[in-house]
Design a protein around this motif. Structure first.
Motif, mmCIF file in Angstrom:
data_model
loop_
_atom_site.group_PDB
_atom_site.id
_atom_site.type_symbol
_atom_site.label_atom_id
_atom_site.label_comp_id
_atom_site.label_asym_id
_atom_site.label_seq_id
_atom_site.Cartn_x
_atom_site.Cartn_y
_atom_site.Cartn_z
ATOM 1 N N LEU A 1 41.388 57.683 -52.299
ATOM 2 C CA LEU A 1 40.322 58.966 -52.233
ATOM 3 C C LEU A 1 38.917 58.649 -52.913
ATOM 4 O O LEU A 1 38.816 57.843 -53.706
ATOM 5 N N LYS A 2 37.805 59.123 -52.297
ATOM 6 C CA LYS A 2 36.627 59.178 -53.079
ATOM 7 C C LYS A 2 36.289 60.429 -53.562
ATOM 8 O O LYS A 2 36.306 61.489 -52.906
ATOM 9 N N VAL A 3 36.054 60.402 -55.031
ATOM 10 C CA VAL A 3 35.777 61.637 -55.700
ATOM 11 C C VAL A 3 34.491 61.533 -56.330
ATOM 12 O O VAL A 3 34.060 60.336 -56.631
ATOM 13 N N ALA A 4 33.571 62.486 -55.871
ATOM 14 C CA ALA A 4 32.099 62.391 -56.249
ATOM 15 C C ALA A 4 32.072 63.253 -57.367
ATOM 16 O O ALA A 4 32.580 64.393 -57.516
ATOM 17 N N VAL A 5 31.292 63.052 -58.414
ATOM 18 C CA VAL A 5 30.848 63.684 -59.516
ATOM 19 C C VAL A 5 29.331 63.978 -59.713
ATOM 20 O O VAL A 5 28.488 62.981 -59.719
ATOM 21 N N VAL A 6 29.186 65.113 -59.903
ATOM 22 C CA VAL A 6 27.821 65.544 -60.021
ATOM 23 C C VAL A 6 27.478 66.148 -61.461
ATOM 24 O O VAL A 6 28.089 66.715 -61.869
ATOM 25 N N MET B 1 32.797 64.008 -65.293
ATOM 26 C CA MET B 1 33.259 63.009 -65.143
ATOM 27 C C MET B 1 34.697 62.767 -65.528
ATOM 28 O O MET B 1 35.602 62.389 -64.607
ATOM 29 N N ALA B 2 35.208 63.522 -66.568
ATOM 30 C CA ALA B 2 36.618 63.604 -66.895
ATOM 31 C C ALA B 2 37.364 64.271 -65.999
ATOM 32 O O ALA B 2 38.638 63.859 -65.439
ATOM 33 N N ALA B 3 36.863 65.340 -65.462
ATOM 34 C CA ALA B 3 37.390 66.025 -64.515
ATOM 35 C C ALA B 3 37.399 65.294 -63.251
ATOM 36 O O ALA B 3 38.624 65.413 -62.423
ATOM 37 N N GLY B 4 36.454 64.295 -62.809
ATOM 38 C CA GLY B 4 36.677 63.659 -61.550
ATOM 39 C C GLY B 4 37.765 62.703 -61.660
ATOM 40 O O GLY B 4 38.565 62.449 -60.795
ATOM 41 N N ARG B 5 37.881 62.030 -63.070
ATOM 42 C CA ARG B 5 38.967 61.037 -63.113
ATOM 43 C C ARG B 5 40.345 61.939 -63.086
ATOM 44 O O ARG B 5 41.349 61.305 -62.600
ATOM 45 N N ARG B 6 40.665 63.034 -63.515
ATOM 46 C CA ARG B 6 41.625 63.694 -63.330
ATOM 47 C C ARG B 6 42.095 64.053 -62.310
ATOM 48 O O ARG B 6 43.153 63.964 -61.838
ATOM 49 N N ALA B 7 41.058 64.431 -61.345
ATOM 50 C CA ALA B 7 41.358 64.858 -59.748
ATOM 51 C C ALA B 7 42.045 63.147 -59.207
ATOM 52 O O ALA B 7 42.786 63.575 -58.369
ATOM 53 N N LEU B 8 41.365 62.521 -59.712
ATOM 54 C CA LEU B 8 41.714 60.990 -58.857
ATOM 55 C C LEU B 8 43.230 60.717 -59.412
ATOM 56 O O LEU B 8 44.006 60.340 -58.460
ATOM 57 N N ALA B 9 43.711 61.036 -60.760
ATOM 58 C CA ALA B 9 44.933 60.970 -61.154
ATOM 59 C C ALA B 9 45.887 61.796 -60.502
ATOM 60 O O ALA B 9 47.066 61.406 -60.161
ATOM 61 N N VAL B 10 45.480 62.926 -60.243
ATOM 62 C CA VAL B 10 46.285 64.062 -59.468
ATOM 63 C C VAL B 10 46.584 63.411 -58.239
ATOM 64 O O VAL B 10 47.865 63.684 -57.487
#
Lengths: 456, 105
Positions: A108-113, A90-99
């Protein structure tokens, strides 16, 4: 459709993905870029980070991997699947959105598994009770992490929900490619041969340059051009499950029947039964055919239903590794190195440490030897030369490990003549065992982040 | 009769999973594959790792890929998470297998 590899391990080159993305963009086919950055023990180290900082615990190089290619991927509709999540998807997903936002990319849509973390799902007592492959007694032990290898279905589900980027934690490396193929072509059980083809496609590209001439070059026997700018692999797949492996034009490296054969068998045990949660893969019927320069066609992979269990890696505290090295060169260097090794073993035993210690003489024999040094004792080496003694030992606690390593430093004034270039290191270790748990205990879930500027 | 080392006629790659090592051995030429099958036996590979106290050695034949795949249990003296060896992964060990002497009739 085309799937390119952007990274095959967490320390991989971050500039190799750009030519892959250019080739994907030029193909005009539905395209995906996958990143595999999660080795067996990486996740345990990430879990320890997350204990210290609840917002940490994902791959530290996430931004370095995404920044060079994210804009081009979004513009060219190349979707990204990455196991950047490690212990904290989840933190990685948020970081990807921040980037993405830093790059001015909105909507962008970021999915987290999630759902691979079984320590979180079932608790430490349950994890300790599961049988493991080493019959290790886990009662009372600190379990750092217990993560199941998820399959491709949650990735396909996330893509079905319109994700531009899918971030997972622990999943099979091959799922990163199989997920997009299931989504794009609608492959599903019981199309076992197709699911096996997708699994093989993923297995082939999961280690990045290892199929394009990396971990392969052997000058004079297996020559590879421009290893310094190795092209990362691209796999092209058809709806019928035909696969071609290639690499971007203009890059270094080599794609050949030989590079594919080495990678097909890499970390593979029984070639008729490669087990994943999606399919049991059988590569005994695989045939390779060179179609053109740096293009190899793959056919004949077969599939059967998967096992009813998930593999779980359980990580435990593994104490510390102590290492120290010192060099001896010139006339009689081997005898001086042997003397140093003898002194080091006596000194460590004198500390009252009842664990094995090991000494190698680098330049005589080191990585081929066993802990007792039988190859060195039985071998014959030049008396003069350039040798480096390496001491290694282990301990449950850091202080004792540091004490072992310091014995090498102390050789400067107390050891044989001409001792030079001491380096020492003390490294924390993680011990891992594998458990196999019934599939119903593993419940993957997909969440969508972002999509502020677009309909969901 | 010609004597050589395996490196002349084959290439190889190591991979680790825990304390288990696999080494693929692949003939450069199809006509050399029978030499591999005949001479690169599980027993000979096991002997190379004897000092490490290895367990079971399994050999799988892959004629379509002109390759053998060896799976060596307990070859890594603890594996990457426990070994005292500089090469805890056993990544260099494919080249140990390539030192095996081979005879061509």
């Amino acid at each position: 459709m085309h799937i390119g590899c952007g990274a095959g391990f967490s320390g991989d080159r971050t500039d190799a993905s750009a030519p892959v993305v250019e080739a994907l963009a030029a193909s005009g086919c539905p395209s995906y870029l996958v990143f595999e950055t999660l080795a067996e023990r990486t996740l345990a180290l990430a879990q320890l980070e997350r204990r210290r900082d609840p917002s940490a615990g994902f791959t530290p190089y996430l931004a370095d991997f995404l920044r060079p290619i994210l804009r081009r991927c979004i513009e060219s509709r190349i979707r990204i699947v990455a196991n950047f999540g490690a212990a904290n998807p989840m933190a990685a997903g948020r970081r990807a959105l921040a980037v993405a936002e830093e790059l001015g990319l909105s909507g962008l849509k970021v999915a987290v598994v999630e759902g691979d973390d079984l320590l979180d799902a079932h608790g430490i007592e349950a994890v300790r009770r599961w049988p493991n492959d080493e019959d290790a007694e886990l009662a009372g032990r600190d379990v750092i992490a217990a993560n199941a290898y998820l399959g491709a279905l949650p990735i396909a589900t996330a893509l079905g929900q319109g994700a531009d980027i899918v971030i997972t934690g622990r999943c099979t490396d091959s799922a990163l490619a199989l997920g997009p193929l299931m989504h794009e072509f609608g492959w599903a059980p019981p199309e076992w041969n197709r699911l096996a083809a997708g699994t093989l496609a993923g297995h082939l590209i999961e280690c990045s340059g290892q199929i394009t001439g990396g971990y392969f070059a052997d000058p004079g026997k297996k020559d590879v051009v421009d290893l310094d700018r190795l092209g990362f692999p691209i796999v092209e797949a058809t709806r019928d499950g035909e696969i071609v492996v290639t690499k971007p034009p203009g890059t270094g490296g080599l794609v050949s029947e030989a590079t594919l054969t080495e990678q097909i068998l890499y970390k593979l045990h029984d070639p008729a039964a490669y087990l994943t949660p999606d399919v049991t893969m059988d590569i005994t019927g695989v045939r390779l055919r060179m179609e053109a320069s740096d293009r190899v066609h793959v056919e004949g992979v077969q599939g059967r239903p998967p096992p009813p269990t998930y593999k779980v890696t359980v990580s435990l505290d593994g104490g510390y590794l102590a290492e120290g090295e010192i060099s001896y060169a010139g006339p009689n260097a081997l005898a001086r190195a042997e003397l140093a090794a003898d002194v080091l073993v006596k000194r460590v035993k004198g500390l009252g440490i009842n664990r094995p210690v090991r000494c190698d003489i680098i330049g005589a024999v080191s990585v081929f030897d066993d802990d007792r040094g039988l190859r060195r004792r039985g071998g014959s080496f030049a008396p003069g030369g350039d040798y480096r003694v390496r001491l290694s030992g282990s301990s449950d606690d850091r202080v004792t490990a540091e004490r072992i390593a310091r014995e090498v430093v102390a050789l400067y004034p107390t050891g044989p003549a001409g001792g030079a270039g001491v380096r020492t290191a003390v490294t924390g270790r993680v011990r891992t065992v594998s458990s196999y748990v019934p599939a119903e205990l593993v419940r993957p879930r997909v969440s969508i982040l972002g999509a502020a500027g677009r309909g969901a | 009769m010609t004597e050589m080392i395996l490196h002349e006629i084959a290439h190889a790659r190591s991979g680790d999973k825990g304390n288990r090592l696999n080494v693929s051995v692949i003939a450069y030429r199809q006509e050399d594959y029978p030499l591999l099958v005949e001479q690169v036996t599980a027993e000979r590979v096991r002997a190379l790792f004897q000092g490490r106290g290895v367990g079971k050695v399994r050999r799988f034949e892959l004629p379509l890929l002109k390759a053998l795949n060896f799976v060596v249990d307990d070859a890594l003296e603890g594996g990457v998470n426990g070994s005292l060896n500089l090469d805890g992964h056993g990544k260099s060990l494919s080249f140990l297998v390539l030192t095996l002497p081979i005879r061509r009739p």
